[in-house]
Design an enzyme around this catalytic site. Structure first.
Site, short mmCIF file in Angstrom:
data_model
loop_
_atom_site.label_atom_id
_atom_site.label_comp_id
_atom_site.label_asym_id
_atom_site.label_seq_id
_atom_site.Cartn_x
_atom_site.Cartn_y
_atom_site.Cartn_z
CG ASP A 52 -1.75 1.20 1.46
OD1 ASP A 52 -2.00 1.31 0.66
OD2 ASP A 52 -2.53 1.33 2.08
CG HIS A 99 -7.38 1.32 -6.13
ND1 HIS A 99 -8.81 1.45 -5.19
CD2 HIS A 99 -6.88 1.41 -5.50
CE1 HIS A 99 -8.18 2.57 -4.19
NE2 HIS A 99 -6.69 3.00 -4.61
#
Length: 432
Positions: free
Chosen positions: A243, A341
């Site tokens: 992330d 995403h």
């Protein structure tokens, strides 16, 4: 939520510093990144960052032994806690001003807070309300970052100085916001590599504010501890996903313009060199997410879970491999699905909008239905939320496959003043 424009944690920390309090340290240049789900960006020239913090490519034992003395300068062009490598722990809090405090009362509080934050940043005890909780610890890379909510300007008689970028965020589809856990007149972000150091700082500031500002909400978060891994790697969020890979870097052209308010622009002169911060408490539906096979999770994100490489990348690719949004799977379909995403959040798909994300995970036990109360304390610094967070979140709310596994439960927008010079205080450009 918003992940790819900066959704994969901290990278490139090298543990070196030039020992100065002005200009980028090598660590600030190489180690700036956010962790959390949404957009990121980096730094601007001339930032006052003096960081001595060990990087993750050092042996774990050595790095752990060096965490205590690590310091980040409080004074400088920009506030600490924006450009520095992410710490292991964070305390977030917002305060509401008491009635009748006014401009003078706000000035007195910010002088007091700034003096205390500067002392704690070098490992000195607070000069008042010292509770000795962190007495035997070093500063542990402590940073204290202050922000101003929209309500502060009316209460302090400063309505004419409220920045244009501080307008409320629009309502996004599926938002489930609790007003009691968001907004606030004064925002504080406290980061440190030791939990006691961060909690001590918050408690001292809270006691110093008594009678002037009352705590509205508070949240605790965490990230990977420096030195926990033997080699540099981007951290993972509670979904297990790498992330922060695409968080903007200070070395990129136009980086400062994305993160910091420029002088002479639309925003008021007192905010030049400052920033805007968007806060979102985003709960992850982890039970639902973890029920998906790994290959399904990868298609939701658009990256391999094991190493962060984009789907469709050749064997041996890593998280830094450029995303090929035109790549096809063997059956002729898009390798990166249309609602993945990384496709929906890509800067190229959002007019180049970017933010510097610096989010932290949280885990607050179980909800009444037995599901985890866990997710991301999303923090994104940017020059103007109307051109950064808002348009990207609108697009994500409409077409991001990841949104099915997220709940936005609290929100806030704050103007982050520029840093304080030696002998000065945060907010001086507004209040003096």
């Amino acid at each position: 939520m918003a992940t790819e424009t900066g959704t994969d944690s901290t990278t490139g920390q090298d543990g070196t510093s030039d020992g100065t309090a002005t200009g980028f340290t090598r660590r600030a240049l190489l180690g700036t990144a956010g962790a959390g789900l949404v957009i990121g960006a980096g730094a601007g020239a001339g930032t006052a960052v003096a960081v001595d913090r060990p990087g993750p490519h050092r042996p774990a034992a050595e790095a752990g032994a060096g965490l205590g003395p690590a310091r980040v300068a409080f004074h400088g062009e920009h506030q600490g806690g924006i450009l520095e490598p992410q710490q292991a722990r964070v305390q977030l809090a917002a305060f509401d001003l008491a009635g009748g405090v006014g401009r003078d009362g706000l000035r007195t509080l910010l002088r007091r807070w700034s003096r205390t934050a500067a002392r704690m940043a070098v490992g000195e005890p607070a000069d008042e309300f010292e509770n000795q909780v962190a007495l035997d610890a070093g500063p542990c890379s402590l940073t204290v970052t202050f922000g101003f909510g929209a309500g502060l300007f009316d209460k302090a008689g400063l309505a004419d100085h409220r920045p244009a970028g501080l307008e409320p965020l629009p309502a996004f589809p599926a938002d489930a916001l609790d007003p009691a856990r968001g907004d606030g007149d004064l925002f504080v972000q406290i980061g440190a590599d030791d939990a006691l150091v961060a909690v001590h700082a918050l408690r001292v500031l809270q006691r110093q504010a008594a009678g002037t500002a009352a705590l509205r909400w508070q949240a605790s978060g965490f990230a990977r501890t420096p030195g926990a891994t033997a080699a540099p790697m981007t951290g993972r969020n509670l979904m297990g996903q790498i992330d922060g890979t695409n968080n903007p870097q200070p070395t990129e052209d136009g980086f400062a313009a994305k993160v910091f308010v420029a002088a002479g622009g639309e925003q008021p002169a007192w905010l030049a060199g400052g920033s805007f911060l968007v806060f979102r408490r985003i709960r992850m539906l982890l039970d639902n997410w973890e029920a998906l096979p790994v290959d399904r999770q990868e298609r939701v994100i658009g990256r391999r879970k094991s190493d962060g490489a984009p789907l469709g990348a050749p064997a041996g690719a890593g998280e830094r491999t450029p995303v090929d949004l035109a790549a096809q799977a063997p059956d002729g379909s898009l390798a990166v699905p249309s609602d993945a995403h990384i496709r929906v959040a890509a800067p190229a798909a959002n007019g180049g909008a970017a933010m510097l994300r610096r989010g932290f995970s949280y885990h607050d036990g179980l909800l009444a239905d037995g599901s985890p109360d866990a997710g991301l304390l999303f923090l994104a610094f940017q020059a103007d939320p109307r051109k950064g967070f808002t348009p990207v979140q609108r697009k994500l709310a409409r077409g991001d496959g990841l949104s099915r596994f997220l709940r936005h439960e609290a929100s806030g927008v704050y103007a982050v003043p520029p840093g304080a010079p030696q002998g000065g205080y945060i907010g001086q450009t507004l209040l003096d």
